[in-house]
Design an enzyme around this catalytic site. Sequence first.
Site, PDB file in Angstrom:
ATOM      1  N   CYS A  23      -4.728  -0.991   2.360  1.00 19.98           N
ATOM      2  CA  CYS A  23      -5.387  -2.237   2.006  1.00 19.98           C
ATOM      3  C   CYS A  23      -4.455  -3.128   1.196  1.00 19.98           C
ATOM      4  O   CYS A  23      -3.390  -2.707   0.771  1.00 19.98           O
ATOM      5  CB  CYS A  23      -6.611  -1.944   1.155  1.00 19.98           C
ATOM      6  SG  CYS A  23      -7.718  -0.762   1.909  1.00 19.98           S
ATOM      7  N   GLY A  50      -4.779  -5.165   6.014  1.00 16.82           N
ATOM      8  CA  GLY A  50      -6.149  -4.782   6.339  1.00 16.82           C
ATOM      9  C   GLY A  50      -6.935  -5.949   6.895  1.00 16.82           C
ATOM     10  O   GLY A  50      -6.979  -7.008   6.285  1.00 16.82           O
ATOM     11  N   ASN A 130      -6.327   0.098  -3.426  1.00 17.16           N
ATOM     12  CA  ASN A 130      -5.493   0.406  -2.268  1.00 17.16           C
ATOM     13  C   ASN A 130      -4.977   1.830  -2.429  1.00 17.16           C
ATOM     14  O   ASN A 130      -4.368   2.143  -3.449  1.00 17.16           O
ATOM     15  CB  ASN A 130      -4.326  -0.578  -2.187  1.00 17.16           C
ATOM     16  CG  ASN A 130      -3.292  -0.213  -1.113  1.00 17.16           C
ATOM     17  OD1 ASN A 130      -2.144  -0.603  -1.204  1.00 17.16           O
ATOM     18  ND2 ASN A 130      -3.687   0.530  -0.103  1.00 17.16           N
ATOM     19  N   GLY A 131      -5.240   2.652  -1.418  1.00 18.61           N
ATOM     20  CA  GLY A 131      -4.774   4.040  -1.474  1.00 18.61           C
ATOM     21  C   GLY A 131      -5.896   4.973  -1.080  1.00 18.61           C
ATOM     22  O   GLY A 131      -6.915   4.551  -0.532  1.00 18.61           O
ATOM     23  N   TYR A 269       6.905   0.454   8.187  1.00 16.76           N
ATOM     24  CA  TYR A 269       5.899  -0.281   8.966  1.00 16.76           C
ATOM     25  C   TYR A 269       4.980  -1.226   8.179  1.00 16.76           C
ATOM     26  O   TYR A 269       4.765  -2.356   8.582  1.00 16.76           O
ATOM     27  CB  TYR A 269       5.019   0.717   9.744  1.00 16.76           C
ATOM     28  CG  TYR A 269       3.832   0.056  10.387  1.00 16.76           C
ATOM     29  CD1 TYR A 269       3.971  -0.637  11.590  1.00 16.76           C
ATOM     30  CD2 TYR A 269       2.578   0.080   9.777  1.00 16.76           C
ATOM     31  CE1 TYR A 269       2.885  -1.277  12.166  1.00 16.76           C
ATOM     32  CE2 TYR A 269       1.496  -0.561  10.353  1.00 16.76           C
ATOM     33  CZ  TYR A 269       1.647  -1.242  11.544  1.00 16.76           C
ATOM     34  OH  TYR A 269       0.579  -1.880  12.096  1.00 16.76           O
TER      35      TYR A 269
HETATM   36  P1  AMP Z   1       1.539   5.115  18.535  1.00 16.96           P
HETATM   37  O1  AMP Z   1       1.402   4.063  19.581  1.00 16.96           O
HETATM   38  O2  AMP Z   1       0.283   5.838  18.279  1.00 16.96           O
HETATM   39  O3  AMP Z   1       2.671   6.050  18.803  1.00 16.96           O
HETATM   40  O4  AMP Z   1       1.854   4.383  17.141  1.00 16.96           O
HETATM   41  C1  AMP Z   1       3.079   3.734  16.926  1.00 16.96           C
HETATM   42  C2  AMP Z   1       2.885   2.252  16.910  1.00 16.96           C
HETATM   43  O5  AMP Z   1       1.947   1.924  15.878  1.00 16.96           O
HETATM   44  C3  AMP Z   1       4.156   1.512  16.571  1.00 16.96           C
HETATM   45  O6  AMP Z   1       4.213   0.370  17.415  1.00 16.96           O
HETATM   46  C4  AMP Z   1       4.015   1.086  15.117  1.00 16.96           C
HETATM   47  O7  AMP Z   1       4.498  -0.239  14.925  1.00 16.96           O
HETATM   48  C5  AMP Z   1       2.547   1.139  14.854  1.00 16.96           C
HETATM   49  N1  AMP Z   1       2.234   1.817  13.598  1.00 16.96           N
HETATM   50  C6  AMP Z   1       2.928   2.741  12.917  1.00 16.96           C
HETATM   51  N2  AMP Z   1       2.271   3.157  11.829  1.00 16.96           N
HETATM   52  C7  AMP Z   1       1.122   2.476  11.807  1.00 16.96           C
HETATM   53  C8  AMP Z   1       0.005   2.455  10.942  1.00 16.96           C
HETATM   54  N3  AMP Z   1      -0.078   3.261   9.901  1.00 16.96           N
HETATM   55  N4  AMP Z   1      -1.020   1.611  11.250  1.00 16.96           N
HETATM   56  C9  AMP Z   1      -0.974   0.824  12.335  1.00 16.96           C
HETATM   57  N5  AMP Z   1       0.057   0.808  13.203  1.00 16.96           N
HETATM   58  C10 AMP Z   1       1.095   1.626  12.951  1.00 16.96           C
END
Ligand code: AMP
Length: 482
Positions: A23, A50, A130-131, A269
């Site tokens: 968040c 968020g 947040n957390g 990320y």
């Molecule tokens: P996936 O498609 O499930 O392998 O997730 C990887 C993709 O999700 C990548 O394009 C990342 O940019 C994005 N990503 C990585 N960590 C997160 C996160 N915690 N929340 C949302 N998106 C994420």
Amino acid sequence: MTVSNISAFAQPYETDDRPREACGVFGIFAPGEDVARATYFGLYSLQHRGQESAGIAVGDGKAIRVLREMGLVSQVFSEAQLEDLHGIVAIGHCRYSTTGSSQLCNAQPMVIVDDPGAPQEGEPFTLAHNGNLVNVAELQESLEASGAKFMSTSDSEVIIQLIKRTSGRSWHERIARALPRLSGAFSLVLASANELFAARDPWGIRPLCLGRIGERWVVASESCALDTVGATLEREIAPGELIRINEDGITSLMYAEPVPKLCSFEFIYFARPDSVIDGLSVHSVRVALGRQLATEHPADADMVMPVPDSAIPMAVGYARQSGIPYGDGLVKNRYIGRTFISPTQFQRDRGIQLKFNPLTAELEGKRLVVIEDSLVRGTTSRPLVALLRKAGAREVHLRIASPPYRHPCHLGMDTGRRSELIAAQHTLDEILQFTGADSLKFLSLEGLATAIGRPAGTSCRACLDGKYPMPVQEELQELSVD
Ligand code: AMP
């Protein structure tokens, strides 16, 4: 394990096609200023943290008023509502659920109004978090035993209830006594009707910084929010620190010994690239991650391209280090909000194409190095590789700018159970087959540490190496079981 078996588990997320993130929090103490509007703009720049709900609480010296709704910051607050919200102190929150389901009762800031147990009867109090706590079950049990009634399913309510039920002559004293009982990740902004507080867990898992506009003080999850409201970044709120801001100025209390363990995924990320965290530019760290990736895993190719947006600086770094030209191969539709896409079969089938459109003229006949920041459940990579091939790419070499993601995060990222994490269940060769790429390589743990450049042992990378900074309650441990 065959490729078809892998695809059976690599299903899209229940309500979205991505893991959920943490968040954003913001707070300001500025008598005589438009604190509600400043908070609105602060939240606007933290929207990436968020998109489920947003809220602002404003204290005017006597009372606290709160506006909270499901939706994006731009959807939740109208001009007329902001116009009407006057005060000297404000806090704000934008939420993506980690614990607690997606409902308005879990939206923040949370409030205690007319609490007979407050230091002065009826004195209101509000909190934004947040957390994620890792000892919530034990705290909730002991609070319920002492008569607490919970209105939501969020761990943030446990914090506000704990503060409410901790004795002390002032809110400051109560907060300082309550915080040492919490375990896990918490970057908090809190306010009474005439004071602002900010606190960070002893590990400093999630970021929280302090800014200044002249004599006025601002706190925010990320420095990009300070820039937006015209504040200068003063410093980080230290792990284990509690700050109090009121008419007399600012005071700091170390309520716990700091044991810094900043989340590595903030750099990979979460955070906006224009933020500075602990003296490090997020953008520069991402460029360094790309450079490191190129050093560890070179490729013979014609063009380096990112999966937009988070991997853009990483692809820039890879291109600079390798000498292979950078190019854009995908256009991302930035207006596909998570809020209005329902998880229908149509979305599952078309998900990737709703989000990305290939630039065919750039891709035709090329050998590509495709840079992605992370691979979590493996939802994105397979359709993406197929899309690039269909658009004419001759070869697709996937390079991931983080190590394999093998353990659930219990500290603010809702990435699901271990059984849902592709790298926890499969060998790198199986994942390569599943994605359909010509080659697939991940950054090493050592490479990650080198690129981030923080002192050894001061980063949390539990999702990558399984070493959690603190003991985790039993219910959460179950998520770690295959
Ligand atoms: P996936 O498609 O499930 O392998 O997730 C990887 C993709 O999700 C990548 O394009 C990342 O940019 C994005 N990503 C990585 N960590 C997160 C996160 N915690 N929340 C949302 N998106 C994420």
